[in-house]
Design a protein around this motif. Sequence first.
Motif, PDB file in Angstrom:
ATOM      1  N   VAL A 186       0.832  -1.203   0.000  1.00 61.96           N
ATOM      2  CA  VAL A 186       0.000   0.000   0.000  1.00 61.96           C
ATOM      3  C   VAL A 186       0.865   1.250   0.000  1.00 61.96           C
ATOM      4  O   VAL A 186       0.638   2.194  -0.772  1.00 61.96           O
ATOM      5  CB  VAL A 186      -0.955   0.007   1.219  1.00 61.96           C
ATOM      6  N   TYR A 187       1.908   1.261   0.847  1.00 65.06           N
ATOM      7  CA  TYR A 187       2.739   2.463   0.905  1.00 65.06           C
ATOM      8  C   TYR A 187       3.564   2.646  -0.364  1.00 65.06           C
ATOM      9  O   TYR A 187       3.899   3.772  -0.734  1.00 65.06           O
ATOM     10  CB  TYR A 187       3.634   2.446   2.148  1.00 65.06           C
ATOM     11  N   VAL A 192       4.147   5.916  -5.325  1.00 60.01           N
ATOM     12  CA  VAL A 192       3.995   6.120  -6.765  1.00 60.01           C
ATOM     13  C   VAL A 192       3.033   7.282  -7.041  1.00 60.01           C
ATOM     14  O   VAL A 192       3.258   8.099  -7.935  1.00 60.01           O
ATOM     15  CB  VAL A 192       3.499   4.822  -7.448  1.00 60.01           C
ATOM     16  N   LEU A 193       1.972   7.375  -6.237  1.00 61.22           N
ATOM     17  CA  LEU A 193       1.024   8.479  -6.418  1.00 61.22           C
ATOM     18  C   LEU A 193       1.721   9.828  -6.186  1.00 61.22           C
ATOM     19  O   LEU A 193       1.524  10.781  -6.941  1.00 61.22           O
ATOM     20  CB  LEU A 193      -0.161   8.330  -5.463  1.00 61.22           C
ATOM     21  N   TYR A 194       2.541   9.895  -5.141  1.00 60.22           N
ATOM     22  CA  TYR A 194       3.276  11.137  -4.888  1.00 60.22           C
ATOM     23  C   TYR A 194       4.221  11.450  -6.042  1.00 60.22           C
ATOM     24  O   TYR A 194       4.340  12.597  -6.468  1.00 60.22           O
ATOM     25  CB  TYR A 194       4.055  11.051  -3.582  1.00 60.22           C
TER      26      TYR A 194
ATOM     27  N   LEU B  52      16.852   7.327  -8.991  1.00 57.98           N
ATOM     28  CA  LEU B  52      16.819   7.187  -7.542  1.00 57.98           C
ATOM     29  C   LEU B  52      16.718   8.565  -6.881  1.00 57.98           C
ATOM     30  O   LEU B  52      15.916   8.787  -5.977  1.00 57.98           O
ATOM     31  CB  LEU B  52      18.088   6.470  -7.070  1.00 57.98           C
ATOM     32  N   VAL B  53      17.528   9.505  -7.383  1.00 53.73           N
ATOM     33  CA  VAL B  53      17.521  10.849  -6.803  1.00 53.73           C
ATOM     34  C   VAL B  53      16.153  11.498  -6.993  1.00 53.73           C
ATOM     35  O   VAL B  53      15.589  12.082  -6.069  1.00 53.73           O
ATOM     36  CB  VAL B  53      18.643  11.718  -7.422  1.00 53.73           C
ATOM     37  N   ILE B  54      15.597  11.359  -8.217  1.00 52.47           N
ATOM     38  CA  ILE B  54      14.271  11.940  -8.471  1.00 52.47           C
ATOM     39  C   ILE B  54      13.238  11.308  -7.549  1.00 52.47           C
ATOM     40  O   ILE B  54      12.411  11.992  -6.944  1.00 52.47           O
ATOM     41  CB  ILE B  54      13.872  11.770  -9.953  1.00 52.47           C
ATOM     42  N   GLY B  55      13.311   9.988  -7.415  1.00 48.25           N
ATOM     43  CA  GLY B  55      12.359   9.286  -6.554  1.00 48.25           C
ATOM     44  C   GLY B  55      12.451   9.763  -5.116  1.00 48.25           C
ATOM     45  O   GLY B  55      11.445  10.092  -4.493  1.00 48.25           O
TER      46      GLY B  55
END
Lengths: 235, 214
Positions: A186-187, A192-194, B52-55
Amino acid sequence: MREVISWVAILAGGLIVTIKLSAFTTLFTIAFSSLLSLCAISPWRPLRFLAVLYNDLMRSIPLLALLIFFYYGLGRLTAPLGISAFWLAVAALVLNESAYLAEVYRGTLLSVPATQWEAAASLGLGWASTVRLVILPQVFVAGVPSTLNNTIGIIKNSSLASLVAVNEVTLTATILVSETFQPMQVYLVLAVLYLALIVPIGLVSRRLERLLGAGIGIGDLHEPAEPRLAALPEA
Amino acid sequence: MSSQTLVDLLRGGVVTLKIACGAWVVSAVLGLALAVLQDLGIAPVRAVQSSLVIGLRSVPQLVLLYLLYFGLGAVGIQVNSILAAILALGIADAAFSAEYYRAGFMTVPRTQREAGFSLGLSPVGVMMRVVVPQTIPFVVPPLLNSFVGLLKTATLAAAVGAPEILYRGQNAMSRTGQLVLVMTVIIVLYVAATMPLTRAVAVLERRVRSHAHG
């Protein structure tokens, strides 16, 4: 997979609240930090002092502390007035984020060469007219990327509102976890939504930064490209 | 306020400090690794690095913290709340530290690297022995700034029940009902801890910059 889709459908409701929370916060933050930054460069010393004091003080208080204080402290007073947790969170976010954005705006205002102020003065313009007619038009475009970066910070920080009973997307996910017992999955969907919300804003902001840096608009009035020492607002 | 409550808050402050210091070390080390990897410029590594940095920059720290604490817990890796906070905040901050290092690397003239290569150093050797040592003065001020930031974000650990200052503060509030008093103490402690540090960093920053230009 079907499970994930049903989660997204549930989270979408919270996501809308996150977007609303961030949008209102961004609007009020832009207004308040513009005012603060103008106060910080005003010729009137007490006003300057107050603005700087506000910025320094606000930037040393953790956002979560402010949110909790507003919710548990002010909440008791404002609940009878019909002010919801949502608006308390907006207020706390705006007060906190404005201090950071005001510092950025102040830097942008100060980047206008002193000769512009002198030229305006020689034309007989007062402080207010100088700001309105000469200074602001020059910094308006330059302020856009940093404002977008601030919005990214606001969206991220709006997740803290989940801890003070605002039913935004992180709280929705936490409730979903208590029903599905699958926190990892879920998190991850939440993350992914963020990403989907923030990455596009980041791309636009970086694109604009590069355009402005390339000398379109007044990019060339600014200091030469230097390491971005001013960190994005932390939570 | 009873002295008991004050002592309790100060103990929480120590935990907060611990989280911030731990996260800072994680961020400084991981950030350096990310920046060096990017600098070495091996295409696949670079692609992974930049996504990774963007994430990390786009996901709220709170969500990272939940992933590490609740997420890992559910797949059988129990992390205690303080360690989870140190890792989550440190990893999230590393994305920013990497940028500070990268900006620092750009201040080192290309000739320095060429000289390193001509001495027979490997690409990693050039980075670690020639480029990185020269960048240190430039990255210290922003890294100190990020420490100040981490002192504040460390309060997020309250969300997973780590007994840091805000968590204890909340308990004290519900126990004593002295909401304004407890909050004032927390704010005063924070201002006392961060304001001098912020000022010192600003002075340091100015010195580094004037030294570099002079």
